[in-house]
Write an enzyme that holds these catalytic residues in place. Structure first.
Site, PDB file in Angstrom:
ATOM      1  N   GLY A 105       0.831  -1.212   0.000  1.00 46.38           N
ATOM      2  CA  GLY A 105       0.000   0.000   0.000  1.00 46.38           C
ATOM      3  C   GLY A 105       0.855   1.247   0.000  1.00 46.38           C
ATOM      4  O   GLY A 105       0.555   2.237  -0.681  1.00 46.38           O
ATOM      5  N   ARG A 135       2.511  -9.029   8.848  1.00 47.02           N
ATOM      6  CA  ARG A 135       2.526  -8.789  10.300  1.00 47.02           C
ATOM      7  C   ARG A 135       1.621  -9.756  11.047  1.00 47.02           C
ATOM      8  O   ARG A 135       1.864 -10.069  12.216  1.00 47.02           O
ATOM      9  CB  ARG A 135       2.158  -7.338  10.605  1.00 47.02           C
ATOM     10  N   ARG A 181      -6.873  -6.286  10.211  1.00 43.34           N
ATOM     11  CA  ARG A 181      -5.967  -6.834  11.240  1.00 43.34           C
ATOM     12  C   ARG A 181      -6.676  -7.121  12.556  1.00 43.34           C
ATOM     13  O   ARG A 181      -6.236  -7.995  13.319  1.00 43.34           O
ATOM     14  CB  ARG A 181      -4.777  -5.888  11.453  1.00 43.34           C
ATOM     15  N   ASP A 195       1.177  -0.142  13.061  1.00 38.37           N
ATOM     16  CA  ASP A 195       1.537  -1.458  12.519  1.00 38.37           C
ATOM     17  C   ASP A 195       1.850  -2.472  13.617  1.00 38.37           C
ATOM     18  O   ASP A 195       2.075  -3.649  13.329  1.00 38.37           O
ATOM     19  CB  ASP A 195       2.747  -1.327  11.582  1.00 38.37           C
ATOM     20  N   ARG A 208      -7.755  -3.078  -1.286  1.00 39.38           N
ATOM     21  CA  ARG A 208      -7.625  -1.945  -0.349  1.00 39.38           C
ATOM     22  C   ARG A 208      -8.102  -0.633  -0.972  1.00 39.38           C
ATOM     23  O   ARG A 208      -8.027  -0.442  -2.179  1.00 39.38           O
ATOM     24  CB  ARG A 208      -6.158  -1.836   0.121  1.00 39.38           C
TER      25      ARG A 208
HETATM   26  C1  S3P Z   1       3.216   3.814   6.139  1.00 40.82           C
HETATM   27  C2  S3P Z   1       2.092   4.323   6.715  1.00 40.82           C
HETATM   28  C3  S3P Z   1       1.107   3.526   7.440  1.00 40.82           C
HETATM   29  C4  S3P Z   1       1.647   2.140   7.799  1.00 40.82           C
HETATM   30  C5  S3P Z   1       2.386   1.512   6.658  1.00 40.82           C
HETATM   31  C6  S3P Z   1       3.562   2.383   6.249  1.00 40.82           C
HETATM   32  C7  S3P Z   1       4.126   4.719   5.429  1.00 40.82           C
HETATM   33  O1  S3P Z   1      -0.036   3.353   6.636  1.00 40.82           O
HETATM   34  O2  S3P Z   1       0.592   1.289   8.197  1.00 40.82           O
HETATM   35  O3  S3P Z   1       2.873   0.238   7.008  1.00 40.82           O
HETATM   36  O4  S3P Z   1       5.276   4.328   5.124  1.00 40.82           O
HETATM   37  O5  S3P Z   1       3.716   5.859   5.157  1.00 40.82           O
HETATM   38  P1  S3P Z   1      -1.221   4.447   6.622  1.00 40.82           P
HETATM   39  O6  S3P Z   1      -0.676   5.693   6.085  1.00 40.82           O
HETATM   40  O7  S3P Z   1      -2.287   3.870   5.733  1.00 40.82           O
HETATM   41  O8  S3P Z   1      -1.650   4.535   8.057  1.00 40.82           O
END
Ligand code: S3P
Length: 448
Positions: free
Chosen positions: A101, A403, A358, A327, A129
């Site tokens: 993501g 995770r 999660r 996370d 997602r």
């Molecule tokens: C991340 C932001 C978080 C985190 C992901 C890494 C990043 O997601 O859960 O593992 O590197 O900006 P969200 O921005 O959707 O909270």
């Protein structure tokens, strides 16, 4: 859910104690950003300590597809020869971001203000997602997005030819959304202003400043107001990626719940936007100390020492801490099972739209392992059973989520019966050396 490859069932068995030093890999968030920002300046950026997990390798390939040259030396040093702000080439194939993501959202932001069109896809997890949280505000710059129902991948972004700067308040606590908008703002003439009500990880802001952009953060009653001046001449950097606190979480939590353990996890960044888990563990009574505290590259860093902690107590985790440990809730729920009393986690709706839901994934697996869990839309409560009283003995679904898989492996190290996951292959997305590292400390992880 199907992923890229063959599922790898794994089981984790109780051990007498974990001992030694855990050199966890480079930070995933900073690794993605190093490659993307390196690709957005003209000249050579050199990166050491890059996380060589699948997520980050997919981002490296995406940067190559958009015209940057990305190479790796035999010693693990990476070089990015970038194309400059607004200089991305149009990829001639669909860009596959795998499970990531962060990768896809940041790259969509980075290309949304360039006059190119790109189509993005991922694995079954990523393609389920929500992307509208990024594409809606990118439309304000003038970019267009066409995807599947509900704003899902595969999705095509048509970059804005004449991007305009944007003022936007991010409606969900998300560093990915904030970062996508800041990266888009790089190629919009004028000032892009992004406000976040809750502080999320600030690596993009820190790194943009390091690459020479003019960026300020003002803390106001409305939250953090980040102002970026567009069309800077970014300067290539030499980056030493710090080790990932989100990966450190696994050996730390495993040590805390496993009798006889004493584990040192060196060089962990304690940036306050990332370190919430460690504060929480200490509040629960974990024997976790920070040794050799220092500053490196403008970030607070320490060596973490975690020892077995038999008298953990359940706590109420402050909701305003959620973003700084978002996370880490899956592995925290495992520690909570070994504490006395209930651990209450509220304000965590975002956990439902990660690589998996999660809350659901952990609650289902923990229940199968004999732990009582209650949950609602944005909260969950784990009834701690105390050390020595967590049954285990189930096979849990990892839902293509690294995770979740690692959290259940940690559970098995201290439960009364082994804990299995149907598929441990997603671990390679963020922590490819997890099995070797944990086994080196004394863990008993087996592939079926
Ligand atoms: C991340 C932001 C978080 C985190 C992901 C890494 C990043 O997601 O859960 O593992 O590197 O900006 P969200 O921005 O959707 O909270």
């Amino acid at each position: 859910m199907s992923g890229h490859g063959t599922p790898i069932p794994m089981s984790s068995h109780a051990v007498a104690g974990l001992k030694g030093t855990a050199n966890v890999p480079g930070d995933k968030s900073i690794s993605h950003r190093s490659l993307i920002l390196g690709a957005m300046c003209v000249g050579e950026t050199t990166i050491t300590g890059l996380l060589e997990g699948e997520d980050v390798l997919d981002t490296a390939n995406a940067m190559r597809a958009m015209g940057a040259e990305v190479t790796r030396d035999d010693d693990g040093t990476w070089h990015v020869y970038g194309v400059g702000v607004g200089g991305f080439a149009e990829p001639d194939q669909v860009v596959d971001c795998g499970n990531s993501g962060t990768g896809v959202r940041l790259i969509m932001g980075a290309m949304a203000t360039s006059p190119i069109t790109a189509t993005f896809t991922g694995d079954a997890s990523l393609n389920s997602r929500p992307m509208a949280r990024v594409t809606d505000p990118l439309a304000l710059f003038g970019a267009q997005a066409v995807g599947r129902a509900g704003g899902r991948l595969p999705m095509t972004i048509v970059g804005a030819r004449d991007p305009i700067p944007v003022r936007y308040t991010v409606p969900v606590p998300s560093a990915q959304v904030k970062s996508a908008l800041l990266l888009a703002g790089l190629n919009a003439r004028g000032q892009t202003v992004v406000t976040e009500r809750e502080a999320t990880r600030d690596h993009t802001e820190r790194m943009l400043a390091g690459f020479g952009a003019t960026i300020t953060t003002e803390v106001t009653n409305d939250g953090r107001v980040i102002t970026l001046t567009g069309q800077p001449e970014l300067r290539p950097q030499t980056i030493a990626v710090p080790r990932d606190p989100s990966s450190a979480a696994f050996p730390v939590c495993a040590a805390v719940i496993t009798e006889g353990s004493d584990v040192l996890v060196p060089n962990i960044g304690l940036n306050p936007t990332r370190a919430g888990l460690f504060t929480t563990l200490r509040e629960m009574g974990a024997d976790l100390t920070y040794e050799n505290q220092r500053e490196e590259g403008g970030e607070p860093v320490a060596d973490l020492r975690a020892r077995f902690s038999p008298d953990l107590k359940g706590i109420e985790v402050p909701p305003d801490r959620a973003a700084s440990m978002i996370d880490e809730y899956p592995v925290l729920s495992v520690v909570a099972a070994f504490a006395k009393g209930r651990t209450v986690m509220r304000g965590v709706k975002e956990l439902r739209v990660k690589e998996s839901d999660r809350i659901d994934a952990m609650a289902t697996g923990l229940r199968a392992c004999g732990v009582t869990v209650e949950d609602g839309e944005d909260w969950w409560i784990v009834e701690g059973r105390g050390f020595g009283d967590v049954p285990g003995g189930a096979t849990c679904a990892s839902h293509l989520d690294h995770r979740i898989a690692m959290s259940f492996m940690v559970l098995g190290m201290a439960a009364n019966a082994p804990v299995s996951v149907d598929d441990g292959s997603p671990i390679a997305t963020s922590f490819p050396i997890f099995e070797d590292l944990m086994t080196g400390l004394g863990a008993d992880i087996r592939r079926a």
